[in-house]
Scaffold this active site. Sequence first.
Site, PDB file in Angstrom:
ATOM      1  N   SER A 425       0.823  -1.206   0.000  1.00 57.34           N
ATOM      2  CA  SER A 425       0.000   0.000   0.000  1.00 57.34           C
ATOM      3  C   SER A 425       0.859   1.258   0.000  1.00 57.34           C
ATOM      4  O   SER A 425       0.550   2.234  -0.696  1.00 57.34           O
ATOM      5  CB  SER A 425      -0.925  -0.015   1.217  1.00 57.34           C
ATOM      6  OG  SER A 425      -1.715   1.148   1.275  1.00 57.34           O
ATOM      7  N   PHE A 428       2.320   2.000  -3.546  1.00 58.85           N
ATOM      8  CA  PHE A 428       1.373   2.578  -4.493  1.00 58.85           C
ATOM      9  C   PHE A 428       0.956   3.988  -4.083  1.00 58.85           C
ATOM     10  O   PHE A 428       0.675   4.833  -4.952  1.00 58.85           O
ATOM     11  CB  PHE A 428       0.160   1.668  -4.640  1.00 58.85           C
ATOM     12  CG  PHE A 428       0.382   0.543  -5.603  1.00 58.85           C
ATOM     13  CD1 PHE A 428       0.227   0.743  -6.957  1.00 58.85           C
ATOM     14  CD2 PHE A 428       0.787  -0.713  -5.160  1.00 58.85           C
ATOM     15  CE1 PHE A 428       0.443  -0.284  -7.862  1.00 58.85           C
ATOM     16  CE2 PHE A 428       1.018  -1.745  -6.044  1.00 58.85           C
ATOM     17  CZ  PHE A 428       0.847  -1.532  -7.407  1.00 58.85           C
ATOM     18  N   HIS A 429       0.912   4.272  -2.785  1.00 59.31           N
ATOM     19  CA  HIS A 429       0.655   5.651  -2.364  1.00 59.31           C
ATOM     20  C   HIS A 429       1.776   6.570  -2.846  1.00 59.31           C
ATOM     21  O   HIS A 429       1.519   7.689  -3.312  1.00 59.31           O
ATOM     22  CB  HIS A 429       0.534   5.727  -0.840  1.00 59.31           C
ATOM     23  CG  HIS A 429      -0.841   5.440  -0.324  1.00 59.31           C
ATOM     24  ND1 HIS A 429      -1.332   4.163  -0.203  1.00 59.31           N
ATOM     25  CD2 HIS A 429      -1.833   6.266   0.092  1.00 59.31           C
ATOM     26  CE1 HIS A 429      -2.568   4.215   0.278  1.00 59.31           C
ATOM     27  NE2 HIS A 429      -2.900   5.478   0.463  1.00 59.31           N
ATOM     28  N   GLU A 430       3.012   6.101  -2.743  1.00 65.56           N
ATOM     29  CA  GLU A 430       4.146   6.909  -3.186  1.00 65.56           C
ATOM     30  C   GLU A 430       4.116   7.092  -4.702  1.00 65.56           C
ATOM     31  O   GLU A 430       4.357   8.205  -5.203  1.00 65.56           O
ATOM     32  CB  GLU A 430       5.452   6.239  -2.759  1.00 65.56           C
ATOM     33  CG  GLU A 430       6.703   6.999  -3.157  1.00 65.56           C
ATOM     34  CD  GLU A 430       6.831   8.335  -2.464  1.00 65.56           C
ATOM     35  OE1 GLU A 430       7.522   9.209  -3.003  1.00 65.56           O
ATOM     36  OE2 GLU A 430       6.256   8.495  -1.364  1.00 65.56           O
ATOM     37  N   ILE A 433       1.501   9.696  -5.872  1.00 68.53           N
ATOM     38  CA  ILE A 433       1.770  11.094  -5.524  1.00 68.53           C
ATOM     39  C   ILE A 433       3.100  11.561  -6.092  1.00 68.53           C
ATOM     40  O   ILE A 433       3.193  12.648  -6.681  1.00 68.53           O
ATOM     41  CB  ILE A 433       1.743  11.279  -3.993  1.00 68.53           C
ATOM     42  CG1 ILE A 433       0.352  10.914  -3.452  1.00 68.53           C
ATOM     43  CG2 ILE A 433       2.102  12.708  -3.620  1.00 68.53           C
ATOM     44  CD1 ILE A 433       0.242  10.981  -1.958  1.00 68.53           C
TER      45      ILE A 433
END
Length: 503
Positions: A425, A428-430, A433
């Site tokens: 998670s 994919f957040h990195e 953004i």
Amino acid sequence: MASSRDPEPSLRRRITVASPADPVLGTIPAAVDSTTDSGDDSVVDTTSDPDLTDGVVNGDQGEGKKNLTSVLEGAEDRSGAEGGVPPMFLYRASAPAHRRMKESPLSSDAIFRQSHAGLFNLCIVVLVAVNSRLIIENLMKYGLLIRAGFWFSLGSVRDWPLLMCCFSLPAFALAAFAVEKLVWKKLISEPVAVSLHILLTTAELVHPVYMISRSDSAVLSGLVLMLFTTIVWLKLVSYAHTNYDLRNFPDSDNKNDYTQGVNFQALTYFMVAPTLCYQPSYPRTTSIRKGWVTRQIAKLVIFMGLMGFIIEQYINPIVKNSQHPLKGDFLYAIERVLKLSIPTLYLWLCMFYCLFHLWLNILGELLCFGDREFYKDWWNAKTVEEYWRMWNMPVHKWMIRHIYFPCLRNGISKEVAVLISFFISAVFHELCIAVPCHIFKFWAFIGMMFQIPLVILTKYLQKKFRSSMVGNMIFWFFFCILGQPMCILLYYHDVMNRKARRN
């Protein structure tokens, strides 16, 4: 002799017999016992008090209870009519007013057993009033700051490569279907099929990252493309993993559906359905509520406009007038973070409502998708772990199905499986953004991995204090008041520094 010692029986007899009409009070009903204890001094709604059901203190309880209830129910309407008695004349000064031990409604033992709808309405009224004043003050001070073309700049040539890249992503789903068709017909072996799926999912992820990195597109355009890319990647992984399971484990629930062949219509429906977990068939509704869809679309447009207003009118001015939170004055940075926290919280709540409630329900209604549990009551989460299990159900179900339980089946401990889930998670957040911002500072990655110690902390506090409020307040503080505003400031200043160095 008995009457001289005890005047009460004669008093009862005098009251319960028929009385002549009084010019002021009217006729006193013969069946009413004036010595009845109501258990409450309220005149408005005494019949709802449990003490009233105790009946008459002395005398015939059944008859007295019925007649007292009938008088009280019509006392307000018949107080001046013939045969009616004002409730004030039904209570004697000698009747006990306190007969039970009771808690105050706001005491710690009774507060959660009470309805607080009135206080909730008060909070809404105060919230609307305060924010209306702030909006008026902001408009008077800065004017309307909304810029045309804020959401997308599709008229710009630099954004067209990203749009074309977005339209090309379904081709990877077609390639995945071709692989499944070949392996179902046994034209390729299982290891070859797995290798091809790994190659396809990797290419589907790398292609948009490369396109964004090579173009000078708007941050919002890159963010939308990366979110779409992530969704397609998760769907492709689920499609390949589920079909692999159906081929190799005959006890699967959907084995009979798979033996009929790889269905292209099932894949097409899955790629547009509001879910990340593939299965050959889904629970379906029978019809589409067109009026309901129209209302939800209108709400979606309104709340998206509200999001744009919050960003342009509040967040942008605060961010532009700030310094880098890790390089400037500490107290000034704290002040900026706290000032940014409220509009950021409003923006995040609007985003949640637009995406998880409005958009996914609209999509589910149009596709007759039956399972609409896109979120649970995450706002009541007692720990950070509960929040992550309840706020985004499509991703949570995908993680459980394709990461967490496969790890457990392969002998990995629960703690390590949770760590792996958070790591994926965080990656994919990195990506979602950092790639659109063209910087890799790993703030989003660090923020997601920081959830693990918060999970441990809130679990410990939950057990120590045995209260659901402690973990819930920690979640709200770290996630909404501190975490999100800090990430916005960090990424904004890093983007601005990058542009300054490039110019």
